[in-house]
Design a protein around this motif. Structure first.
Motif, PDB file in Angstrom:
ATOM      1  N   ARG A   1       0.768  -1.323   0.090  1.00  0.00           N
ATOM      2  CA  ARG A   1       0.090  -0.247   0.131  1.00  0.00           C
ATOM      3  C   ARG A   1       0.669   1.285   0.059  1.00  0.00           C
ATOM      4  O   ARG A   1       0.243   2.197  -0.495  1.00  0.00           O
ATOM      5  CB  ARG A   1      -0.836   0.000   1.177  1.00  0.00           C
ATOM      6  N   ASP A   2       1.991   1.080   0.475  1.00  0.00           N
ATOM      7  CA  ASP A   2       2.861   2.304   0.461  1.00  0.00           C
ATOM      8  C   ASP A   2       4.093   2.371  -0.602  1.00  0.00           C
ATOM      9  O   ASP A   2       4.855   3.228  -0.455  1.00  0.00           O
ATOM     10  CB  ASP A   2       4.013   2.239   1.805  1.00  0.00           C
ATOM     11  N   ALA A   3       3.959   1.335  -1.418  1.00  0.00           N
ATOM     12  CA  ALA A   3       4.975   1.280  -2.631  1.00  0.00           C
ATOM     13  C   ALA A   3       4.566   2.466  -3.484  1.00  0.00           C
ATOM     14  O   ALA A   3       3.565   2.911  -3.674  1.00  0.00           O
ATOM     15  CB  ALA A   3       4.737  -0.079  -3.329  1.00  0.00           C
ATOM     16  N   ASP A   4       5.813   2.886  -3.997  1.00  0.00           N
ATOM     17  CA  ASP A   4       5.794   4.040  -4.938  1.00  0.00           C
ATOM     18  C   ASP A   4       6.539   3.758  -6.316  1.00  0.00           C
ATOM     19  O   ASP A   4       7.240   2.667  -6.325  1.00  0.00           O
ATOM     20  CB  ASP A   4       6.156   5.317  -4.050  1.00  0.00           C
ATOM     21  N   GLU A   5       6.762   4.791  -7.034  1.00  0.00           N
ATOM     22  CA  GLU A   5       7.510   4.728  -8.243  1.00  0.00           C
ATOM     23  C   GLU A   5       8.822   4.285  -8.052  1.00  0.00           C
ATOM     24  O   GLU A   5       9.559   3.295  -8.718  1.00  0.00           O
ATOM     25  CB  GLU A   5       7.213   6.028  -9.098  1.00  0.00           C
ATOM     26  N   ALA A   6       9.439   4.707  -7.083  1.00  0.00           N
ATOM     27  CA  ALA A   6      10.676   4.504  -6.754  1.00  0.00           C
ATOM     28  C   ALA A   6      11.017   2.808  -6.226  1.00  0.00           C
ATOM     29  O   ALA A   6      11.992   2.312  -7.028  1.00  0.00           O
ATOM     30  CB  ALA A   6      11.544   5.268  -5.736  1.00  0.00           C
ATOM     31  N   ASP A   7       9.946   2.172  -5.620  1.00  0.00           N
ATOM     32  CA  ASP A   7       9.866   0.911  -5.507  1.00  0.00           C
ATOM     33  C   ASP A   7       9.762   0.181  -6.720  1.00  0.00           C
ATOM     34  O   ASP A   7      10.619  -0.936  -6.794  1.00  0.00           O
ATOM     35  CB  ASP A   7       8.841   0.363  -4.384  1.00  0.00           C
ATOM     36  N   HIS A   8       9.137   0.468  -7.545  1.00  0.00           N
ATOM     37  CA  HIS A   8       8.750  -0.276  -8.728  1.00  0.00           C
ATOM     38  C   HIS A   8       9.938  -0.105  -9.710  1.00  0.00           C
ATOM     39  O   HIS A   8      10.417  -1.041 -10.201  1.00  0.00           O
ATOM     40  CB  HIS A   8       7.637   0.183  -9.761  1.00  0.00           C
TER      41      HIS A   8
END
Length: 140
Positions: free
Chosen positions: A116-123
């Protein structure tokens, strides 16, 4: 767009970390009956069976369990959506394994981050780790 570069310790996932990650499981026609339950859980036993009947999840449908052995209702509802139920069992398991790999990456390599907290940087970090990092995912 410049290529993403990540510090080595930000993307490393050793074999031990991979084993502690998200697990893919499948709904069975019958759940094993425990020999005994703690009093607080004994009250929930009937609710669980009723819930499984009410949601009418087809036998064999995959679901994910977190490293803390939690079942996320929102996350897992994807697997019994009309789109997924209409796919072959092999496709469903492929989706489940791919999603489990990403969630395990978040858990083990991104500080226990929730989906739920993942963002573009994580992807981006995940894609670099999967496709370009020589120490990427362990092959089985």
């Amino acid at each position: 767009m410049p290529e993403a570069r990540l510090p080595r310790d930000d993307v490393m996932m050793d074999a031990e970390a991979a084993r502690c990650g998200w697990q893919v499981r499948r709904f069975r026609s019958e759940l094993p009956a425990p020999s005994s339950l703690p009093p607080t859980l004994a009250l929930m036993e009937e609710d669980l069976e009723a819930w499984l009947v009410d949601i009418d999840i087809p036998v064999g449908t995959p679901f994910l369990i977190s490293p803390l052995f939690e079942y996320d209702v929102t996350l897992n509802s994807f697997f019994y959506s009309a789109y997924m139920v209409g796919n072959s069992r092999t496709t469903q398991l492929g989706y489940a394994r791919d999603l489990a790999a990403f969630l395990t990456f978040l858990w083990c390599c991104r500080g226990g981050r929730s989906w739920r907290d993942a963002d573009e940087a994580d992807h981006v970090a995940y894609l670099v780790w999967r496709r370009k990092d020589r120490s990427g995912p362990p092959s089985e």
